[in-house]
Design an enzyme around this catalytic site. Sequence first.
Site, mmCIF file in Angstrom:
data_model
loop_
_atom_site.group_PDB
_atom_site.id
_atom_site.type_symbol
_atom_site.label_atom_id
_atom_site.label_comp_id
_atom_site.label_asym_id
_atom_site.label_seq_id
_atom_site.Cartn_x
_atom_site.Cartn_y
_atom_site.Cartn_z
ATOM 1 N N GLU A 169 0.782 -1.237 0.000
ATOM 2 C CA GLU A 169 0.000 0.000 0.000
ATOM 3 C C GLU A 169 0.815 1.290 0.000
ATOM 4 O OE1 GLU A 169 -3.397 -0.295 2.588
ATOM 5 O OE2 GLU A 169 -3.824 -2.287 1.815
ATOM 6 N N HIS A 210 20.014 12.251 8.200
ATOM 7 C CA HIS A 210 19.455 13.129 9.237
ATOM 8 C C HIS A 210 18.025 12.719 9.603
ATOM 9 C CE1 HIS A 210 18.928 17.426 10.956
ATOM 10 N NE2 HIS A 210 17.898 16.694 11.297
HETATM 11 P P1 13P Z 1 15.321 21.962 17.241
HETATM 12 O O1 13P Z 1 15.520 21.506 18.666
HETATM 13 O O2 13P Z 1 15.886 23.351 17.010
HETATM 14 O O3 13P Z 1 13.880 21.850 16.813
HETATM 15 O O4 13P Z 1 16.172 21.012 16.304
HETATM 16 C C1 13P Z 1 15.949 19.641 16.275
HETATM 17 C C2 13P Z 1 16.271 19.027 14.956
HETATM 18 O O5 13P Z 1 15.801 17.952 14.661
HETATM 19 C C3 13P Z 1 17.132 19.773 14.011
HETATM 20 O O6 13P Z 1 17.065 19.214 12.725
HETATM 21 ZN ZN ZN Z 2 16.449 17.073 12.759
#
Ligand code: 13P
Ligand code: ZN
Length: 270
Positions: A169, A210
């Site tokens: 899905e 990330h």
């Molecule tokens: P903040 O604490 O500024 O929201 O940052 C967290 C984060 O995931 C940065 O990419």
């Molecule tokens: Zn982040």
Amino acid sequence: MKNILSASFMIEMIRTATNMYNRGWDERNGGNLSMLLEEQEVRETLNPEKPVRTIPTGFTAPELEGKYFLVTGTGKYFKNVQYAPEVNLGIVRLKDRGRQADLLWGYEDGGQFTSEFPAHMMSHAARLQVNAENRVIMHCHPANLLAMTFVHDLDEKAFTRTLWQMCTECIVVFPEGVNVLPWMLCGTNEIGEATAEKMRTARLVVWSHHGIYGAGKDLDETFGLIETAEKAAEIYMKIAHLPRINTITDAQLHLLEKRFGIRAREGYLD
Ligand code: 13P
Ligand code: ZN
């Protein structure tokens, strides 16, 4: 005036941040969340003519001038949002062509909105052009999507096709696929602009090594998008090192298009 903590937007925001933490998507202060609010629902809970303070944004976003957002604070832990929303969340209204934000409620320890405010606001502007119903931008660090960016080709078509092949899905939930950014420095206007550009063609944007950004008309839809992509990435990470002897074929993906009345991203299926 209605108690702000009983407003439905606040209850949903707190529930969502808590769910995201419980999923393991938001370790420490990882992740950030923003939701566009209607002026009327804000006025039911506070007087917008009395800002607490004004915060510079560091960018320009004229199309968002006058708009209200509920946003997580920088350095704040999603784990704690449910216990102290007035410290971990804030409501702001953009002014001066988006160059400044009036804080109307929250960040009570003197804090401010997430360091990813540029990516959030620029993505809101981009998604609103595609769909006037868009309300939510969500960023988090789900482990399997992140892991996948270390071992999978970062080409958007290849990345998307792999996710579609992992659960039947997926193609129904995100037929436009996922867009992918290479590693970039987070918290900058540059990554904000790049994310917003990618948001023109998909509601999911992977930040290599990330995390991910999602966009949607409400918190449920946006959470569900990321949840579905992360599930697919989890399956990929379970099987990537094993010989693959079966797959979901393009012919089967075409059958899903017909059955669910969706159109896969142009050129992504044979
Ligand atoms: P903040 O604490 O500024 O929201 O940052 C967290 C984060 O995931 C940065 O990419
Ligand atoms: Zn982040």
